[in-house]
Design an enzyme around this catalytic site. Structure first.
Site, PDB file in Angstrom:
ATOM      1  CD  GLU A  76     -48.866  -9.542 -40.720  1.00  0.00           C
ATOM      2  OE1 GLU A  76     -48.754  -9.566 -39.485  1.00  0.00           O
ATOM      3  OE2 GLU A  76     -48.689 -10.540 -41.444  1.00  0.00           O
ATOM      4  CE1 TYR A  82     -26.731   6.340 -50.834  1.00  0.00           C
ATOM      5  CE2 TYR A  82     -24.896   5.302 -51.992  1.00  0.00           C
ATOM      6  CZ  TYR A  82     -25.629   6.433 -51.660  1.00  0.00           C
ATOM      7  OH  TYR A  82     -25.249   7.655 -52.144  1.00  0.00           O
TER       8      TYR A  82
END
Length: 214
Positions: A74, A120
């Site tokens: 990746e 958050y």
């Protein structure tokens, strides 16, 4: 931070995420920028639960593989984040269950895949782009990420998993954990018309914490 300490930190956080079930088998990968401008990267086919610090892949500042085992396939994803978002110090990619599930739902917003359920989620993750399905390791994934022009610090790969970039490894791990927990909340709340944060509430967060939200 020394090369040796970065290696220890990669193995520590990788094992932490693996042991908590955030990624399994030989899935998931991490890269971290080194002080000399190179990268330390988890090797291909390796379990994040039992990485060897000495075998992490090492790249120089010109992107040449100069040591350690072969890197994750990746790398196009990781490279695209470093190229498009200045200040990126680490990239984390997992196959975490709830995030993958969210990426597969037909009504997930491709421009903002993660609903703003908590402060958050906004503060640590921001808007999350949903990218289409690509074969693992396909260089086209990096091209798709570059197409975002550096506007997103986190993406969901459809039917695959989340990728997060941040200033350092700890921040990237915390953002990844927040993304997965928010995806879990979103799935738990489906069909219950939850009260997400309003645009006004998001605006206050953006202003107070100088967030990138556009």
């Amino acid at each position: 931070m020394s090369d040796a300490k970065l290696r220890e930190d990669i193995c520590f956080w990788a094992a932490s995420m693996f042991n908590r079930g955030l990624t399994g088998g030989a899935s998931g990968n991490i890269s971290v920028r080194t002080p000399d401008g190179g990268l330390l990267v988890t090797p291909t086919g390796s379990s994040m639960g039992r990485l060897d610090p000495a075998r992490l892949s090492r790249f120089d500042a010109d992107g040449r593989h100069i040591g350690g085992d072969a890197p994750t396939k990746e790398m196009p994803l990781h490279a695209a984040f470093y190229e498009t978002r200045t200040g990126t110090g680490a990239v984390v990619h997992l196959h975490s269950t709830h995030s993958v599930a969210l990426s597969m739902l037909p009504d997930t917003d491709p421009d903002n895949a993660l609903p703003p359920l908590t402060p958050y989620a906004v503060m640590r993750v921001g808007k999350v782009a949903l990218l289409p399905f690509f074969l693992p390791g396909d260089a086209a994934m990096g091209d798709a990420l570059r197409g975002l022009g550096g506007k997103r610090a986190a993406v969901l790969l459809a039917n695959h998993g989340p990728v997060v970039a941040s200033k350092d490894l700890e921040a990237a791990v915390f953002a990844m954990e927040e993304l997965e927990e928010t995806a879990k909340l979103a799935l738990l709340l489906r069909g219950h018309t939850p009260r997400a944060l309003t645009q006004a509430q998001i605006g206050v967060l953006v202003q107070k914490f100088d967030l990138d939200w556009d």
